[in-house]
Structure formats: C-alpha cells, structure tokens
Scaffold this motif. Structure first.
Motif, short mmCIF file in Angstrom:
data_model
loop_
_atom_site.label_atom_id
_atom_site.label_comp_id
_atom_site.label_asym_id
_atom_site.label_seq_id
_atom_site.Cartn_x
_atom_site.Cartn_y
_atom_site.Cartn_z
N ASN A 12 0.86 -1.18 0.00
CA ASN A 12 0.00 0.00 0.00
C ASN A 12 0.90 1.23 0.00
N ARG A 175 -5.57 -4.44 9.89
CA ARG A 175 -6.80 -3.68 9.69
C ARG A 175 -8.04 -4.58 9.69
N GLU A 184 -16.63 -2.41 5.69
CA GLU A 184 -15.77 -1.99 4.58
C GLU A 184 -14.96 -0.73 4.88
N LYS A 185 -15.23 -0.08 6.00
CA LYS A 185 -14.44 1.10 6.37
C LYS A 185 -12.97 0.76 6.59
N ASN A 187 -11.13 -0.61 4.62
CA ASN A 187 -10.43 -0.44 3.36
C ASN A 187 -10.14 1.02 3.03
N GLY A 188 -10.56 1.93 3.92
CA GLY A 188 -10.32 3.36 3.70
C GLY A 188 -9.25 3.92 4.61
N TRP A 189 -9.41 5.18 4.97
CA TRP A 189 -8.37 5.86 5.76
C TRP A 189 -8.25 5.27 7.16
N ASN A 192 -5.92 2.39 6.85
CA ASN A 192 -4.55 2.87 6.66
C ASN A 192 -3.93 3.32 7.99
#
Length: 531
Positions: A12, A175, A184-185, A187-189, A192
């Motif tokens: 990533n 994560r 699915e959050k 997979n976002g910020w 990260n």
C-alpha cells in the motif's frame, strides 16, 4: 490499496510512505539533536507511566479474563480454518515458532536480571532484601511479568488475525481484525491509520529487543574473548546480524525461519539441561513448584495492582520514581508494541487449530515454559547469590547485560561454564535473527495488506530499517541506552493498545455471528445488517 506496478508494487503506497517518513524523521532528529531527543523520550515515558499506568494494567488483566472465558465457552470449539482442516505444523514446530517469536531475546536478557534486581533492591510488596522472603517475592514478580498476562496480550492480536484470515477469508492484515465492527471502512483511511500504527509499534518493539540482544551478545563476547563493550562493537553486531536475518527471511517461513526456530528450541533445552545438571537441581525444582503455587495465589491481585497511593505520594517528577515505571508498565507496553509482530507471525503458523487449543497453547503452554526457564536461570542466580559465591547482584548493578555471564562465573564449573557462555551467546544471536527476520516478514505483510509472500526488496528495506532504529536508540541513549530502548517501546504501544481493545470486542462479535455468517456466506452480519 496495494499497487501492482512501480516502486511500490506489492504494498500500500500511502501506508508505506507515511511509515517511511515517520521512521526517517525519527532517525534524523535523533542523530541531529540527540540530547533533545533523549529528553523528549524520557518526558514521554514519565507522562505515560504516571497518567496511563492504570490503562496498561487494566487492559492486560481484561485480555486474560476475556481469553480464558472464550476458550472454555462453546466458541472454543470453532476451528481457525475449515472444519475438517488439519494444522499445518506439528506441536513441537508450532510451539517452537510461536515461542521464539513471543519471548526470544527478552527472556534471556531478563530471566536472571529481573529476579536479582528484585532480590537486591526490594519491591512494594515486601521490605525484605537479600534473603529468602525477598527471593520468593522476586520469583513471583518474574513469573507475573513473563506469564499469562504477557501471552494474553499477544494472543488477542493473533486470534483476531487468525479468525479473520482462516475462518472468514480476509487478508492476514491488522486492519481486518476490526472488520466485524467497521465493515468496509477498514479499506479506507481508518484501515490505513490502523496499519501505520501497527508498523510503528512493531518497529520500535523489535528495535527494543534487538538493542537488548546486541548488548548481551557484546557482553558474551567480552566474557569469552575479551571483546570490548562499547557502542562501536554493538553497532557492528547489529549490522552483521541484520544481514544474517535478511538471508533467513528471504528463504521463507518454511525454511529459514522454521529451522532457526527449531534450532532455538534445541539450544534452549541444552541450556536448561546445563542449569538442571550443573546448577542447584533440588533448589530449582522445589523453587519451581513453590513459585507456581505462589503465582497462582497472587496473579489476580498483581494483575490489578497500580500502586496508586505510591504514585500519588511521589508525584510526576520522573518515571524513575515509580516501581511500575521500571517494571509492569514497561513490560505491558513492550508486549503491546510486540503484539502486531507476534500476532501476525503466530496467526500465520496456527491455521487448523481450534480457538480453545490456540488460546491454551499460546497463553498456557508458553507461560509454563517461561516459568521453567525463569526457575532454571533466575533460580540458579538467586541460589548462588544467597548461598554461593555471590557477586551477581553487583555485576547486574554495574551492567544488566552481564547477568547471564555473572551467573556462569558464580557457578564455577570450569570449562563447562565457558561452553555454556558460548552456547548462551549463540542462543541470543539466533533469537536476535529470528526476531529480526520474523519482524521483517510481519511488517511487509502488514504493508502488503496480508500478502503471505511479500516482495524481497520490501523485506530487505524494512530489515535494514529495524537495525538502523536499534542502532540509533543505542547511540542516542548513551549511558541510558537501556532506558531509551524501553521507553520507545512503551510510547509506541499506547496508540496500538486502543486498537487492541477494539480487537477484543471484534473477536466477540465474530464468534457470536459465526453460525449466521457460515449459513448466509455474507459479511453483512458483521456490521449489524440483517440477511
């Protein structure tokens, strides 16, 4: 999102770049402004020790209670994989790999030093010093710091990863341990940020162990061949062993890491045999039974001890005024900083185990071996200090890394003691290598969002970064190098500890929804949607 081309192929890019920038900034500031960096690190440890000791203590106790309840509940029968799946590794290899990752250098460094320091300096739990009562308290506290609570911290992360990866098909990435509550959050910020915090904690946790290990290797070389003990030698050792670790990690999990872990266990058994044969055998065995019983009676009150009255009386001038600052808070913070690393690695080698088998193996059996180790190493040192030639406490007061070799000297068994010193140094080195190569593999697995075979160039880069951080912490710390190493681990653990608490809740949600998930083949149940 993992890229499939370019310099960031296989990882990533955002998580990798932010992690690199943080590490480079830390190394640069530490080199350019060493005194300011040391002062800032020390103040950070004081703040965490006085204002968050309750957090570390309460969290470790809660994890242990939660895992034991889960293991003996109906959910303990759930398998980390398909229902008919068999474990990939046999018991000996599985246990060797998880124990080498979970304890490694640390227990060799502290298994004598900690009991001797409690024996000679006293504790909040007894005014006795240098006698039988003090010895009992010393072993009780060593068992506590290396026992069930420590392994429960590791197990929370490992179980969360294994559940998501092997039962629900998610990548082996930190994560995704929160997928049952975030959906699915991840997979976002938010995902990260979770991975960045995990990488940050892992790097400093491993750097702490590498710093401790290289200090002990240097002391061992001095004991054997009068190699000088100084920063130049230690940095050179970090460089050499980092190269060896990179060679190991590039050979993969089923070759280099597997065989090194097995070699660690055989060397561990060899040194344990040395202490049982040439040490005070009756005292070790009797002390083991005494200490197990003492620990069983004390584990609950110790698990909730924060020393609030002592802390309030001393004020917040320095963490050095707090016994917990030196010991329990350091250990729990260190274990938490290691938890992403140990968790990913243990999860990788545990496919096919039931939840009950997994928890009892990781928390129970690992703790039992730690107790045997502590009784053999620490028990021998205490016996020699109380009833033998002594001198170990003075050596430890002068240099903590001398504890093991001072014990060999006090045992006075001639050439056998020298050989034990040689194999002890080799054992530290092999644990150093397995910690570094396992850590490198884990960091690159996190950055690649769960790829079990991250690209070699990423492993090489992060392996070098681990060694660089360990070297910088040693050099910046100077005379307080040990304290600086400890502090880095404690501070890096604080943000990750919040994620760990969420992991426990996420594990509960996952097992509660397991039957629904398997029937519906849907992830919606995780986030509260009805099928």
């Amino acid at each position: 999102m993992v890229l499939h081309s370019g310099p960031f192929r296989g990882v990533n890019p955002l998580v990798t770049m932010v992690s690199v920038l943080i590490m480079v900034a830390f190394i640069s500031l530490a080199i350019l402004f060493p005194e300011a960096a040391t002062g800032l690190i020390d103040r950070g440890r004081t703040y965490v020790t006085f204002y968050f000791n309750w957090w570390y203590v309460g969290l470790a106790a809660s994890f242990l209670i939660f895992l034991l309840a889960l293991a003996f509940s109906k959910y303990g029968r759930l398998k980390l994989g398909e229902e008919d799946e068999k474990p990939e590794f046999g018991y000996f290899t599985w246990f060797a790999m998880l124990y080498a990752a979970g304890q490694g250098i640390g227990i060799i460094f502290w298994s004598i030093a900690e009991p001797i320091m409690h024996l000679s300096h006293g504790t909040p739990f007894s005014s006795a010093v240098g006698n039988g009562e003090a010895a009992d308290v010393a072993m009780r506290l060593a068992y506590f710091h290396w026992g069930l609570n420590a392994w429960a911290i590791y197990c929370i992360v490992a179980l969360g990863l294994a559940l998501m990866a092997y039962r629900y098909g998610k990548p082996l990435s930190i994560r995704y341990t929160l997928y049952p509550i975030l959906g699915e959050k991840v997979n976002g910020w938010i995902g990260n940020l979770i991975d960045i915090i995990a990488v940050f904690a892992t790097l400093f946790g491993i750097a702490t162990s590498l710093g401790l290990g290289v200090q002990q290797i240097n002391s061992g070389l001095n004991y054997l061949w009068d190699v000088p003990v100084n920063n130049l030698v230690q940095v050179a050792l970090i460089a050499v062993i980092t190269v060896l670790a990179l060679i190991s990690v590039l050979t993969g999990l089923k070759r280099g890491i597997k065989y090194l872990s097995q070699a660690n266990m055989w060397l561990t058994f060899l040194l344990l045999a040395f202490f049982f044969i040439f040490g005070p055998t009756r005292y070790i065995i009797g002390g083991f039974l005494d200490s197990v019983g003492d620990y069983a009676r004390s584990v609950i009150p110790l698990s909730f001890y924060t020393g609030s009255n002592v802390t309030a009386a001393n004020g917040a001038e320095s963490w050095q005024d707090s016994w917990q600052g030196w010991w329990t808070v350091f250990y729990w913070g260190w274990w938490m900083s290691w938890a992403p690393f140990v968790g990913v690695f243990v999860a990788r080698v545990s496919r096919g185990r039931t939840i009950r088998e997994f928890i009892l193996g990781v928390v129970g059996v690992s703790s039992l071996l730690s107790f045997v180790w502590l009784s053999a190493y620490g028990g021998t040192a205490i016996y020699e200090e109380l009833f033998g030639s002594g001198g170990i406490a003075d050596a430890v007061a002068n240099d903590v890394s001398l504890a093991l070799y001072a014990t060999f000297t006090a045992m006075d068994v001639g050439i056998v003691g020298v050989l034990a010193g040689f194999f002890g140094t080799v054992l530290v080195a092999t644990y150093f290598i397995t910690s570094s190569d396992s850590g490198t593999l884990v960091i690159t697995t996190i950055l690649s969002e769960g790829d079990p075979h991250p690209l070699s160039r990423h492993r090489v880069f992060w392996g070098v970064m681990e060694g660089a951080i360990a070297a910088v912490l040693l050099l910046v710390g100077g005379a307080w190098a040990l304290s600086t190493l400890q502090t880095a681990a404690i501070l890096s653990a604080l943000p990750f500890s919040v994620i760990m608490l969420l992991m426990a809740y996420s594990i509960l949600r996952a097992v509660q929804n397991d039957s629904y998930f398997r029937q519906q083949y849907s992830v919606n149940s995780f986030v509260g949607e009805k099928g």
